[in-house]
Motif scaffolding. Sequence first.
Motif, PDB file in Angstrom:
ATOM      1  N   ALA A 174       0.827  -1.204   0.000  1.00 48.47           N
ATOM      2  CA  ALA A 174       0.000   0.000   0.000  1.00 48.47           C
ATOM      3  C   ALA A 174       0.861   1.254   0.000  1.00 48.47           C
ATOM      4  CB  ALA A 174      -0.930  -0.003   1.215  1.00 48.47           C
ATOM      5  N   LEU A 175       1.903   1.261   0.816  1.00 48.73           N
ATOM      6  CA  LEU A 175       2.777   2.433   0.904  1.00 48.73           C
ATOM      7  C   LEU A 175       3.525   2.665  -0.406  1.00 48.73           C
ATOM      8  CD1 LEU A 175       4.198   1.902   4.509  1.00 48.73           C
ATOM      9  CD2 LEU A 175       2.239   3.290   3.795  1.00 48.73           C
ATOM     10  N   ALA A 176       3.952   1.582  -1.047  1.00 50.64           N
ATOM     11  CA  ALA A 176       4.641   1.718  -2.337  1.00 50.64           C
ATOM     12  C   ALA A 176       3.693   2.263  -3.394  1.00 50.64           C
ATOM     13  CB  ALA A 176       5.201   0.366  -2.770  1.00 50.64           C
ATOM     14  N   ARG A 177       2.443   1.808  -3.350  1.00 42.60           N
ATOM     15  CA  ARG A 177       1.453   2.288  -4.321  1.00 42.60           C
ATOM     16  C   ARG A 177       1.127   3.768  -4.094  1.00 42.60           C
ATOM     17  NH1 ARG A 177      -2.591   0.178  -7.866  1.00 42.60           N
ATOM     18  NH2 ARG A 177      -3.536   2.056  -8.725  1.00 42.60           N
ATOM     19  N   LEU A 178       1.080   4.204  -2.851  1.00 40.40           N
ATOM     20  CA  LEU A 178       0.832   5.617  -2.563  1.00 40.40           C
ATOM     21  C   LEU A 178       1.930   6.501  -3.154  1.00 40.40           C
ATOM     22  CD1 LEU A 178      -0.415   5.445   1.134  1.00 40.40           C
ATOM     23  CD2 LEU A 178      -1.711   6.359  -0.803  1.00 40.40           C
ATOM     24  N   GLU A 179       3.163   6.053  -3.063  1.00 39.01           N
ATOM     25  CA  GLU A 179       4.262   6.825  -3.637  1.00 39.01           C
ATOM     26  C   GLU A 179       4.170   6.849  -5.170  1.00 39.01           C
ATOM     27  OE1 GLU A 179       7.601   9.072  -4.340  1.00 39.01           O
ATOM     28  OE2 GLU A 179       6.328   8.881  -2.558  1.00 39.01           O
ATOM     29  N   MET A 180       3.831   5.723  -5.771  1.00 37.33           N
ATOM     30  CA  MET A 180       3.670   5.667  -7.222  1.00 37.33           C
ATOM     31  C   MET A 180       2.554   6.612  -7.680  1.00 37.33           C
ATOM     32  SD  MET A 180       2.674   2.324  -9.541  1.00 37.33           S
ATOM     33  CE  MET A 180       3.740   1.315  -8.497  1.00 37.33           C
ATOM     34  N   GLU A 181       1.481   6.633  -6.908  1.00 37.23           N
ATOM     35  CA  GLU A 181       0.339   7.505  -7.203  1.00 37.23           C
ATOM     36  C   GLU A 181       0.749   8.977  -7.128  1.00 37.23           C
ATOM     37  OE1 GLU A 181      -3.152   8.302  -4.282  1.00 37.23           O
ATOM     38  OE2 GLU A 181      -3.526   6.409  -5.308  1.00 37.23           O
ATOM     39  N   ARG A 182       1.535   9.319  -6.134  1.00 39.52           N
ATOM     40  CA  ARG A 182       1.983  10.706  -5.997  1.00 39.52           C
ATOM     41  C   ARG A 182       2.789  11.132  -7.219  1.00 39.52           C
ATOM     42  NH1 ARG A 182       6.169  13.548  -5.093  1.00 39.52           N
ATOM     43  NH2 ARG A 182       7.540  11.721  -5.007  1.00 39.52           N
ATOM     44  N   SER A 218      -7.224   6.583  -4.698  1.00 42.07           N
ATOM     45  CA  SER A 218      -6.036   6.468  -3.872  1.00 42.07           C
ATOM     46  C   SER A 218      -5.785   5.002  -3.598  1.00 42.07           C
ATOM     47  CB  SER A 218      -6.223   7.220  -2.550  1.00 42.07           C
ATOM     48  OG  SER A 218      -5.191   6.883  -1.641  1.00 42.07           O
ATOM     49  N   ALA A 219      -4.542   4.678  -3.330  1.00 47.35           N
ATOM     50  CA  ALA A 219      -4.184   3.296  -3.007  1.00 47.35           C
ATOM     51  C   ALA A 219      -4.987   2.757  -1.834  1.00 47.35           C
ATOM     52  CB  ALA A 219      -2.694   3.216  -2.696  1.00 47.35           C
ATOM     53  N   ILE A 220      -5.340   3.625  -0.894  1.00 49.59           N
ATOM     54  CA  ILE A 220      -6.032   3.171   0.317  1.00 49.59           C
ATOM     55  C   ILE A 220      -7.498   3.606   0.344  1.00 49.59           C
ATOM     56  CG2 ILE A 220      -3.961   2.944   1.717  1.00 49.59           C
ATOM     57  CD1 ILE A 220      -4.546   5.733   2.863  1.00 49.59           C
ATOM     58  N   TYR A 221      -8.042   3.974  -0.825  1.00 48.82           N
ATOM     59  CA  TYR A 221      -9.473   4.253  -0.950  1.00 48.82           C
ATOM     60  C   TYR A 221     -10.181   3.011  -1.497  1.00 48.82           C
ATOM     61  CZ  TYR A 221      -8.923   9.383  -0.528  1.00 48.82           C
ATOM     62  OH  TYR A 221      -8.665  10.660  -0.098  1.00 48.82           O
ATOM     63  N   PRO A 222     -11.485   2.909  -1.252  1.00 48.86           N
ATOM     64  CA  PRO A 222     -12.252   1.857  -1.927  1.00 48.86           C
ATOM     65  C   PRO A 222     -12.144   2.020  -3.433  1.00 48.86           C
ATOM     66  CG  PRO A 222     -13.587   2.948  -0.246  1.00 48.86           C
ATOM     67  CD  PRO A 222     -12.336   3.758  -0.402  1.00 48.86           C
ATOM     68  N   ASN A 223     -12.163   0.910  -4.149  1.00 51.28           N
ATOM     69  CA  ASN A 223     -12.161   0.997  -5.607  1.00 51.28           C
ATOM     70  C   ASN A 223     -13.198   0.054  -6.195  1.00 51.28           C
ATOM     71  OD1 ASN A 223     -11.442   1.945  -8.163  1.00 51.28           O
ATOM     72  ND2 ASN A 223      -9.274   1.927  -7.667  1.00 51.28           N
ATOM     73  N   GLU A 224     -13.356   0.132  -7.510  1.00 42.95           N
ATOM     74  CA  GLU A 224     -14.478  -0.514  -8.188  1.00 42.95           C
ATOM     75  C   GLU A 224     -14.280  -2.010  -8.379  1.00 42.95           C
ATOM     76  OE1 GLU A 224     -16.139   1.155 -11.645  1.00 42.95           O
ATOM     77  OE2 GLU A 224     -15.828   3.232 -11.034  1.00 42.95           O
ATOM     78  N   CYS A 225     -15.393  -2.714  -8.328  1.00 44.90           N
ATOM     79  CA  CYS A 225     -15.397  -4.141  -8.642  1.00 44.90           C
ATOM     80  C   CYS A 225     -14.906  -4.395 -10.063  1.00 44.90           C
ATOM     81  CB  CYS A 225     -16.804  -4.696  -8.488  1.00 44.90           C
ATOM     82  SG  CYS A 225     -17.538  -4.432  -6.855  1.00 44.90           S
ATOM     83  N   VAL A 226     -15.015  -3.384 -10.932  1.00 46.10           N
ATOM     84  CA  VAL A 226     -14.598  -3.535 -12.325  1.00 46.10           C
ATOM     85  C   VAL A 226     -13.167  -4.057 -12.430  1.00 46.10           C
ATOM     86  CG1 VAL A 226     -13.789  -1.143 -12.587  1.00 46.10           C
ATOM     87  CG2 VAL A 226     -14.591  -2.376 -14.580  1.00 46.10           C
ATOM     88  N   PHE A 227     -12.307  -3.678 -11.475  1.00 45.01           N
ATOM     89  CA  PHE A 227     -10.896  -4.004 -11.595  1.00 45.01           C
ATOM     90  C   PHE A 227     -10.577  -5.448 -11.237  1.00 45.01           C
ATOM     91  CE2 PHE A 227     -10.894   0.653 -11.028  1.00 45.01           C
ATOM     92  CZ  PHE A 227     -10.330   0.983 -12.253  1.00 45.01           C
ATOM     93  N   PHE A 228     -11.482  -6.157 -10.557  1.00 46.97           N
ATOM     94  CA  PHE A 228     -11.250  -7.598 -10.404  1.00 46.97           C
ATOM     95  C   PHE A 228     -12.221  -8.428 -11.224  1.00 46.97           C
ATOM     96  CE2 PHE A 228     -13.288  -6.015  -6.518  1.00 46.97           C
ATOM     97  CZ  PHE A 228     -14.356  -6.871  -6.283  1.00 46.97           C
ATOM     98  N   MET A 229     -13.381  -7.879 -11.582  1.00 46.07           N
ATOM     99  CA  MET A 229     -14.206  -8.568 -12.572  1.00 46.07           C
ATOM    100  C   MET A 229     -13.488  -8.589 -13.923  1.00 46.07           C
ATOM    101  SD  MET A 229     -18.042  -7.353 -11.507  1.00 46.07           S
ATOM    102  CE  MET A 229     -18.919  -8.542 -12.516  1.00 46.07           C
ATOM    103  N   ALA A 230     -12.543  -7.663 -14.098  1.00 43.19           N
ATOM    104  CA  ALA A 230     -11.725  -7.651 -15.312  1.00 43.19           C
ATOM    105  C   ALA A 230     -10.939  -8.942 -15.477  1.00 43.19           C
ATOM    106  CB  ALA A 230     -10.766  -6.464 -15.283  1.00 43.19           C
ATOM    107  N   HIS A 231     -10.706  -9.666 -14.394  1.00 43.35           N
ATOM    108  CA  HIS A 231      -9.977 -10.939 -14.489  1.00 43.35           C
ATOM    109  C   HIS A 231     -10.784 -11.968 -15.275  1.00 43.35           C
ATOM    110  CE1 HIS A 231      -7.947  -9.884 -10.345  1.00 43.35           C
ATOM    111  NE2 HIS A 231      -7.726  -8.966 -11.283  1.00 43.35           N
ATOM    112  N   ASP A 232     -12.089 -11.760 -15.400  1.00 42.38           N
ATOM    113  CA  ASP A 232     -12.935 -12.652 -16.202  1.00 42.38           C
ATOM    114  C   ASP A 232     -13.212 -12.051 -17.585  1.00 42.38           C
ATOM    115  OD1 ASP A 232     -14.226 -15.247 -16.041  1.00 42.38           O
ATOM    116  OD2 ASP A 232     -16.137 -14.194 -16.253  1.00 42.38           O
TER     117      ASP A 232
END
Length: 308
Positions: A134-142, A158-172
């Motif tokens: 999470a911390l590495a992703r926050l730096e990448m985001e910045r 943000s790395a530590i915000y809720p995000n959409e189901c779209v990003f794991f339904m994308a695995h299908d």
Amino acid sequence: MAQQFVADQLIEQAQKATGLEEFDSNSYREGLDIFLGDVNKNTVPEAAVERLAGGVVMALANRLKSTAYLKQRPELLARPIEKPVFVFGVPRTGTTLLSNLLAADPARRSPLTWEIDDPVPPPTSATLYNDPRALARLEMERQMLAARPEMGKYYRSSAIYPNECVFFMAHDFKTLMWESRGKLPNYRDWLLQTDMTSAYEYHKRFLQMLQADAPGVWNLKMPSHALWIPTLLKIYPDARLIWTHRDPLTATGSFCSLLSLAHQTFSGDVDKEYLGQNCLYQAQQHAERIMDARDKFGEDRIIDVHYS
């Protein structure tokens, strides 16, 4: 000659990157083939080739890793997901705002950006917000927002915000996220009529993995859950459903802006006439399918929340 993306090659890349061979099923393959078939009809600029291929490989790799993890801990698939909350609506009507508001309740469990992107091993309740990933992703985001500040205008994440189901339904390979990669009418039309059961079954498996050591009542959001409410309720019969509302002209204009940026990023070209027709069509599909679900399941089955 334009870049041609080959499904078997991308699958092999994911397998080599993870050292894993086995998928839980091949339900992803039809959508992947149709998506790449549409992409290959377009000219993908050199700068976007690696970005597009990388997204496909990442989705396949995370499915491989999830399959392997759940094989090690099969008992997770017996754990229920009780009364999850699903936020949806016409795109750009405040689903992110409402999801973030609901996530402020410490009793809720939201899939966070970083754990969706790097889910194995899943976090514990104590490490949800301070895991090194999470911390590495926050730096990448910045760094990303410093380089492209215009991104913040359209999508605040943000790395530590809720995000959409779209990003794991994308695995299908059954989500409108893939459709946003360019002018892909065949993939769009297939997606809007295909059976989404495997995508929601995978959705549930993924959540069962994420809640392994960080349980809670799930707070979930994706505008296009609106398109498949009967299938959603088949997999999650006790789900609580929330429809967000906003002025349709404002929402559709914002939707056009978001997809315009996506098309520019992944295809280097924006066909404004197609984009206008496509966004209007999709907005209409979202609204009409929710109203159809209300007719089928009852007016009170869906809660209304207005943007204002």
